[in-house]
Motif scaffolding. Structure first.
Motif, PDB file in Angstrom:
ATOM      1  N   VAL A  53       0.984  -1.247  -0.165  1.00  0.00           N
ATOM      2  CA  VAL A  53       0.028   0.041  -0.101  1.00  0.00           C
ATOM      3  C   VAL A  53       0.987   1.443  -0.104  1.00  0.00           C
ATOM      4  N   LEU A  56       1.733   1.861  -3.474  1.00  0.00           N
ATOM      5  CA  LEU A  56       0.667   2.447  -4.331  1.00  0.00           C
ATOM      6  C   LEU A  56       0.575   4.010  -3.926  1.00  0.00           C
ATOM      7  N   ASP A  57       0.936   4.366  -2.779  1.00  0.00           N
ATOM      8  CA  ASP A  57       1.057   5.737  -2.484  1.00  0.00           C
ATOM      9  C   ASP A  57       2.191   6.513  -3.145  1.00  0.00           C
ATOM     10  N   PHE A  62      -4.314   5.608  -6.441  1.00  0.00           N
ATOM     11  CA  PHE A  62      -5.459   5.480  -5.158  1.00  0.00           C
ATOM     12  C   PHE A  62      -6.058   4.098  -5.279  1.00  0.00           C
ATOM     13  N   LYS A  63      -6.595   3.758  -6.459  1.00  0.00           N
ATOM     14  CA  LYS A  63      -7.172   2.603  -6.643  1.00  0.00           C
ATOM     15  C   LYS A  63      -6.374   1.646  -7.364  1.00  0.00           C
ATOM     16  N   ASN A  83      -7.871  -2.708   3.182  1.00  0.00           N
ATOM     17  CA  ASN A  83      -7.850  -1.279   2.238  1.00  0.00           C
ATOM     18  C   ASN A  83      -9.092  -1.453   0.980  1.00  0.00           C
ATOM     19  N   MET A  85     -11.451   0.042  -0.040  1.00  0.00           N
ATOM     20  CA  MET A  85     -11.895   1.279  -0.962  1.00  0.00           C
ATOM     21  C   MET A  85     -10.921   1.400  -1.971  1.00  0.00           C
ATOM     22  N   ARG A  86      -9.765   0.771  -1.713  1.00  0.00           N
ATOM     23  CA  ARG A  86      -8.640   1.202  -2.800  1.00  0.00           C
ATOM     24  C   ARG A  86      -8.373  -0.018  -3.610  1.00  0.00           C
ATOM     25  N   ILE A  87      -8.876  -1.491  -3.214  1.00  0.00           N
ATOM     26  CA  ILE A  87      -8.772  -2.488  -4.254  1.00  0.00           C
ATOM     27  C   ILE A  87     -10.002  -2.615  -4.832  1.00  0.00           C
ATOM     28  N   ALA A 247     -10.929   1.397 -11.354  1.00  0.00           N
ATOM     29  CA  ALA A 247      -9.537   1.920 -10.710  1.00  0.00           C
ATOM     30  C   ALA A 247      -9.312   3.262 -11.457  1.00  0.00           C
TER      31      ALA A 247
END
Length: 251
Positions: A53, A56-57, A62-63, A83, A85-87, A247
């Motif tokens: 994660v 990703l940041d 974000f997704k 997470n 909401m992100r995957i 995404a």
């Protein structure tokens, strides 16, 4: 994002990257101690999921739609649980949500200690490791894949691989009950000849994840993206095409 299995690196996705890149941005990461990644400190699978994660940041994502094989699938499931909401979707190949059995954990611990101290002799790889990585058809008819895997592994730092093996194959806790909380669309693929994470492990995940679809890959063992790349790609592309839009950043 494509997440490879233990003892491999991102190159195990070489046959899938091109077709998936026609659909959108593809990110391939070498996991700790493998490929171009550095030797990590001792870590757990939860540590690795948090690091994913963080990646990703760092990449400004974000997704994401995560696709992971074996170790990669274990990380993908944990990232999705932590997470949601992100995957936006998961592809889980030849993986497990369960711990290893006691006898196999002991065997893995012994083999890992030997490997860390003296390396992996070709005969040991051929008799103890290759049958876990490849199906019987591959072992019989495509020995060059086994040789390539051994050569690849020989280029990785032993300490880094050893720490990864410990996290994945010795100290991995079960999250089988937790995966019921995975809410995103999930495609599960499993080689019919997989002995490292047999089809029953994939079936157990599919029976618990509410939006899961399970498909089998014929004539493949644990390394399905390498053994039967066309079949894996044919299963992944329509799934990714359907869910990748979720995404994309909003206009």
């Amino acid at each position: 994002m494509l997440l490879h299995g233990l003892l491999f690196d991102g190159a195990m996705w070489d046959e899938q990257v091109g077709p998936l890149a026609e659909l959108g941005r593809v990110v391939v990461i070498d996991a700790p101690g493998h490929g171009k990644s550095e030797v990590p400190p001792p870590f757990s699978l939860d540590d690795h999921a948090r690091a994913l994660v963080d990646a990703l940041d760092a990449l400004g994502i974000f997704k994401a739609l995560l696709i992971g094989l074996s170790w990669g699938g274990m990380i993908a499931m944990r990232a999705a649980l932590d997470n949601p909401m992100r995957i936006v979707a998961l592809g889980l190949l030849d993986t497990s949500a369960e711990t290893e059995g006691r006898v196999q954990r002991i065997k893995n611990r012994v083999l890992n200690g030997m490997y860390r101290n003296v390396g992996m002799p070709p005969a040991l790889f051929a008799t103890q490791v290759a049958p876990l990585l490849f199906g019987q058809k591959t072992l019989r008819e495509r020995p060059e894949l086994v040789e390539r895997a051994y050569t690849h592994l020989s280029g990785f730092p032993r300490l880094g691989v050893s720490r990864a093996v410990k996290a994945v194959s010795v100290e991995r806790p079960s999250i089988l009950d937790k995966v019921r909380a995975i809410s995103c669309p999930t495609l599960i693929l499993c080689g019919r000849e997989d002995t490292a994470t047999p089809p029953a492990r994939s079936e157990a995940i599919a029976n618990r994840v509410p939006r899961a679809t399970l498909k089998y890959i014929d004539n493949a063992g644990h390394s399905s993206t390498i053994e039967q790349p066309a079949a894996v790609t044919a299963a992944l592309v329509p799934f990714v095409r359907e869910h990748l839009a979720n995404a994309q950043p909003s206009a």
